[in-house]
Design an enzyme around this catalytic site. Structure first.
Site, mmCIF file in Angstrom:
data_model
loop_
_atom_site.group_PDB
_atom_site.id
_atom_site.type_symbol
_atom_site.label_atom_id
_atom_site.label_comp_id
_atom_site.label_asym_id
_atom_site.label_seq_id
_atom_site.Cartn_x
_atom_site.Cartn_y
_atom_site.Cartn_z
ATOM 1 N N GLY A 120 1.600 34.532 34.220
ATOM 2 C CA GLY A 120 1.075 33.931 35.438
ATOM 3 C C GLY A 120 -0.443 33.892 35.454
ATOM 4 O O GLY A 120 -1.112 34.459 34.590
ATOM 5 N N ARG A 121 -0.995 33.241 36.472
ATOM 6 C CA ARG A 121 -2.446 33.107 36.624
ATOM 7 C C ARG A 121 -3.018 34.484 36.975
ATOM 8 O O ARG A 121 -2.891 34.959 38.103
ATOM 9 C CB ARG A 121 -2.749 32.080 37.715
ATOM 10 C CG ARG A 121 -4.220 31.714 37.844
ATOM 11 C CD ARG A 121 -4.392 30.546 38.837
ATOM 12 N NE ARG A 121 -5.769 30.100 38.875
ATOM 13 C CZ ARG A 121 -6.684 30.569 39.722
ATOM 14 N NH1 ARG A 121 -6.357 31.517 40.587
ATOM 15 N NH2 ARG A 121 -7.918 30.097 39.702
ATOM 16 N N HIS B 149 -1.580 43.584 54.234
ATOM 17 C CA HIS B 149 -0.909 42.636 53.335
ATOM 18 C C HIS B 149 0.043 41.786 54.160
ATOM 19 O O HIS B 149 0.750 42.285 55.034
ATOM 20 C CB HIS B 149 -0.107 43.373 52.261
ATOM 21 C CG HIS B 149 0.940 42.513 51.614
ATOM 22 N ND1 HIS B 149 2.280 42.627 51.907
ATOM 23 C CD2 HIS B 149 0.836 41.496 50.731
ATOM 24 C CE1 HIS B 149 2.964 41.739 51.212
ATOM 25 N NE2 HIS B 149 2.108 41.036 50.502
ATOM 26 N N ARG C 281 7.059 32.916 52.693
ATOM 27 C CA ARG C 281 7.464 32.025 51.623
ATOM 28 C C ARG C 281 8.772 31.303 51.944
ATOM 29 O O ARG C 281 9.591 31.791 52.727
ATOM 30 C CB ARG C 281 7.622 32.813 50.319
ATOM 31 C CG ARG C 281 8.539 34.017 50.451
ATOM 32 C CD ARG C 281 8.348 34.996 49.304
ATOM 33 N NE ARG C 281 9.216 36.152 49.405
ATOM 34 C CZ ARG C 281 8.909 37.271 50.052
ATOM 35 N NH1 ARG C 281 7.733 37.380 50.657
ATOM 36 N NH2 ARG C 281 9.750 38.282 50.096
ATOM 37 N N ASN D 193 2.671 38.051 53.653
ATOM 38 C CA ASN D 193 3.214 37.068 52.720
ATOM 39 C C ASN D 193 4.372 36.352 53.399
ATOM 40 O O ASN D 193 5.268 37.008 53.930
ATOM 41 C CB ASN D 193 3.699 37.800 51.460
ATOM 42 C CG ASN D 193 4.363 36.877 50.465
ATOM 43 O OD1 ASN D 193 5.472 36.413 50.695
ATOM 44 N ND2 ASN D 193 3.702 36.642 49.358
#
EC number: 1.3.3.3
Length: 386
Positions: free
Chosen positions: A345-346, A188, A192, A190
């Site tokens: 959310g999506r 994982h 941002r 991420n």
């Protein structure tokens, strides 16, 4: 990830406000910020975040930034927003290219979406491949508006100013890669960036910004050479900027990916940081870029080494049990995932982090001294690998 169908906010570990310890109310349109405000330590703020509904697109745009951010194909803006978007899209491309090269045929399915007022994203998912059971790599750029309470919470102090709604910008790349072979670890990562604009009625108000992210991996079986390789690449990326980063962010990672009801970590860690704005902005942009660029060399050689190893049904069952832990963490504790689920959310982007298959057995305990027990022991008692 966003309060209304945002890929960015519902990515694993990616909620722009996560550093301010969001709590969720039963009303899906409201959020509570529990970061204390000076002189009012017990004040819990309730506020909604406004983000437009996404629109499907047939082609990838040159940029998801608004025209007002001054980005054109012939003249790239020097803004942090523009350079961060360029970085996360390049990271998405490099990781997807590396995965497709290993797969030797299967390709990512791509969905592109935008919003009328600016922003958008690219979701790429490869499922049931030759090597990967499921691989998702998403990028998002989001523009929204937060109420004044959220702005004051982000500043961390009370103010005599009474600003109106505060515009914000958030961008990120988020990925989870689940291989088929139980000897190849899940990864994982991420990265941002979040930024507020000054409220229109208080033009002199300070702009708030911060970076967050990390890279961690979750094996079902320990190969110490793999763990040392992975952590050494994280340390090399950190040491280029500050020798305190790796030990600080390694511990942060161990603490964040903690499954409280199991009293164990999700995996064998890596690095994790959030709310990072106490260094020069250019330095942190370069640091986030270096970390994102380190994903492929940290992970792909391990997968290449393990993807064709022979395994038994017992090995596969243990991998699926550990993936059950992965599901538990993401659905119960992960701030970005829970934020997306509670705020509309999506859904496809929110759940892309989950493995294609997982397993739960009643009161399962590996026999002490086995390879399975060694992995569990390392998840319960985090180690210094390098």
């Amino acid at each position: 990830m966003a309060s209304h169908s945002s890929t960015l906010l519902s990515s694993p570990t990616f909620a722009p406000f996560s550093s301010h310890r969001l709590h969720y109310s039963p009303n899906p349109s409201t959020l509570r910020f529990s970061r204390p405000i000076r002189n009012k330590p017990n004040l819990a703020l309730r506020c909604s975040v406004s983000i437009e509904k996404e629109v499907p697109e047939t082609e990838r745009p040159f940029t998801f930034l608004r025209d007002s951010d001054d980005v054109t194909p012939s003249s790239s803006s020097s803004s942090v927003r523009a350079r961060f978007e360029t970085m996360i899209r390049a990271a998405q491309d490099s990781v997807c290219d590396a995965i497709e090269a290993i797969e030797g045929g299967p390709k990512f399915k791509e969905d592109v979406w935008s919003r009328p007022g600016g922003g958008g994203g690219i979701s790429r998912v490869l499922q049931d491949g030759n090597v990967f059971e499921k691989a998702g790599v998403n990028v998002s750029v989001v523009y929204g508006v937060m109420p004044p309470e959220a702005y004051r919470a982000a500043k961390g102090s009370a103010s005599d100013q009474k600003p109106g709604p505060v515009p914000f910008f958030a961008a990120g790349v988020s990925s989870v890669l689940h291989p088929k072979n139980p000897f190849a670890p899940t990864l994982h990562f991420n990265y941002r960036y979040f930024e507020t604009d000054a409220p229109k009625d208080v033009p002199g108000a300070p702009r708030q910004w911060w970076f967050g992210g990390g890279t961690d991996f979750t094996p079902a079986y320990i190969f110490e050479e793999d763990v040392k390789h992975f952590h050494s690449i994280q340390k090399q990326a950190c040491d280029k900027f500050d020798p305190s980063f790796y030990p600080r962010f390694k511990k942060w990672c161990d603490d964040y990916f903690y499954i409280k009801h199991r009293d164990e970590r999700r995996g064998l860690g890596g690095i994790f940081f959030d709310d990072l704005n106490d260094y020069d902005q250019e330095m942190l942009l370069s640091f986030a870029t270096e970390c994102a660029n380190s994903v492929v060399p940290a992970y792909i050689p391990i997968v290449e080494k393990r993807k064709d190893m022979e395994f038994t049904e017992q090995h596969k069952a243990w991998q699926q049990l550990r993936r059950g832990r992965y599901v538990e963490f993401n659905l119960v504790y992960d701030r970005g995932t829970t934020f997306g689920l509670k705020t509309g959310g999506r859904i496809e982007s929110i759940l892309v982090s989950l493995p294609l298959s997982a397993r739960w057995e009643y009161d399962h305990k590996p026999e002490e001294g086995t390879e399975e027990w060694k992995l569990l022991d390392a998840c319960i008692n985090p180690k210094e690998w390098i």
